[in-house]
Design an enzyme around this catalytic site. Structure first.
Site, PDB file in Angstrom:
ATOM      1  CG  ASP B 123      47.401  39.215  41.653  1.00 17.05           C
ATOM      2  OD1 ASP B 123      47.842  38.097  42.010  1.00 17.05           O
ATOM      3  OD2 ASP B 123      46.382  39.707  42.153  1.00 17.05           O
ATOM      4  CG  ASP B 191      43.720  34.522  43.079  1.00 12.83           C
ATOM      5  OD1 ASP B 191      42.784  35.229  43.481  1.00 12.83           O
ATOM      6  OD2 ASP B 191      44.913  34.899  43.070  1.00 12.83           O
ATOM      7  CG  ASP B 194      33.522  40.097  41.134  1.00 15.35           C
ATOM      8  OD1 ASP B 194      34.371  39.597  41.885  1.00 15.35           O
ATOM      9  OD2 ASP B 194      32.813  41.065  41.454  1.00 15.35           O
ATOM     10  N   PRO B 198      35.571  37.197  32.064  1.00 15.35           N
ATOM     11  CG  PRO B 198      37.846  37.700  32.042  1.00 15.35           C
ATOM     12  CD  PRO B 198      36.501  38.342  32.075  1.00 15.35           C
TER      13      PRO B 198
END
Lengths: 281, 281
Positions: B123, B191, B194, B198
């Protein structure tokens, strides 16, 4: 058999009736199942556009009192939960974090706490923490008898706290109580619900003005002030008027995972005690 | 008119048919409305028995990639939100708290950070914070091209971060990348999402063992470790194996209101840098 025929499909009237009846029953069943499913979930709005959905394993109590809507149920993860006007008040899993954060800072910084007043806090969590100290007198002023009754039954710490000989339980409006009070207190805890509903007056400047008259020398007031994420405007407003009334106004936060936003704000008020200057006594 | 009569109610067959048809249509409408209402809400489970419901103002993107289910929509309170496999990753309103907490402790404690690796973080929020420092090289290794593409379009900070001349973008499995890497890094940020999906390998002991070989002297690793409320077991497990690999293992938390439980756990790993002993340089 000579039934009236439907000119389009060739189906008899009776067959159509049977099909329609079957569909109706089927849809009725779907709706009943959907409603039964919905009924076992509880929705708590945080804002207009989002909130939390809890599965209700067992409803213990639900009822409208003179002041608010009281609900108590069991959720697998949170344990027993108390809701007032659809807002969470206490969850068994983390009520101790909220109540320890409310109570201990004042009780360990006051030089000699003896008489304590709690306004609100009918679930008994604050009282439980206060009674751990060798105080003389703890007065709990709760507006709604029903909150006491429900908590007595489902929160196992309330009953022994109320039966403690140092405890005085008063069912009254906190704001009216302090106006007429002839006693003074060392520490006052405002364990209120949100600024809407029966707690509204406990969030106003006038209330804290009156409250100062009920404080002994070196008196401390601690209040819950909401979420720094959701209630920032009301926190700013409180900050402004509290600084005009008290010499020391200290905001602090504590993580309360089940409250909206997961961290909660408290305010420590005093004219004489400076919590940031106190070093291990 | 001479219709066949119902012997019980006295209603004609046609009237019954009409009534049934009307009921059927009515129930169909109720169900359609109920489904339409459900469609504009998004449910995110926190545990089996409770979770969060978000109103979706506008769906920007929804699609299954090779690795996960990617969803991006707009909520009035949270702004633009990115979900992977139904778990929140970034909300416009507070992504900065998460990303600042992940990035700044390592960058201000490392004596001279020059080359930085981010594993995950498609992101772009971590990259945005890293590029505020006068570093030489930032390498972002994201497994899923689709996360990059969606974020590029809806999170305005990603594109300039990727276009920064210090940035190198690699679409690869982080675990495989570090096995084959011929470079070493001053700081590595994990980063990840959970431990299911992946990111699973990024939560295992083996991964951190391999990662050590990619670290320069005085190297630091920082990872997100989940919620101390919901993921305590996985945090304890990490604590146990990380302490066998690194000399300094420091857990810290930060309030991230939109993440489940509202506070989030990070781990600072290093053999040379002791963050608790560093005083203003």
């Amino acid at each position: 058999l000579d039934y009236i025929k439907n000119p389009i499909s060739g189906l008899s009237f009776l067959t159509i009736c049977r099909l329609l009846l079957r569909f109706t029953l089927y849809f009725l069943l779907v709706i009943i199942f959907a409603m039964a499913g919905e009924g076992s979930y509880f929705f708590e709005p945080f804002t207009e556009s989002f909130g939390r959905r809890l599965k209700v394993e067992k409803f213990y109590y639900q009822g409208k009192t003179k002041y608010q809507f009281v609900q108590c149920f069991y959720n697998k993860f949170l344990g027993k939960v108390l809701f007032l006007d659809e807002k969470i008040q206490s969850a068994q899993i983390d009520e101790y974090i909220y109540h320890e954060s409310l109570v201990h800072p004042a009780l360990v910084t006051h030089p000699s706490p003896q008489s304590i007043l709690v306004i609100g806090g009918g679930d008994g969590g604050a009282l439980k923490e206060i009674l751990r100290y060798p105080i003389e007198h703890a007065c709990l002023v709760e507006i709604d008898q029903q909150v006491i009754d429900v908590s007595k039954e489902y929160f196992p710490w309330l009953l022994p706290s109320i039966e403690d000989e140092r405890t005085e339980l008063i069912i009254a409006d906190g704001s009216e109580f302090i106006e007429e009070a002839d006693k003074k207190f060392d520490i006052v805890f405002i364990d209120s619900s949100d600024p809407t509903g029966p707690s509204a007056s406990l969030h106003e400047k006038d209330f804290y003005k009156k409250l100062k008259k009920c404080l002994n020398l070196e008196g401390i007031v601690v209040l819950q002030a909401g979420s720094p994420f959701y209630h920032l405007e009301s926190i700013k407003k409180k900050d402004a008027f509290l600084k005009k009334l008290f010499k020391n106004v200290c905001f602090y936060t504590s993580p309360v995972p089940t409250y909206p936003g997961g961290s909660w704000c408290f305010v420590f008020l005093s004219d004489e005690v400076q919590p940031l200057k106190i070093k291990g006594r």
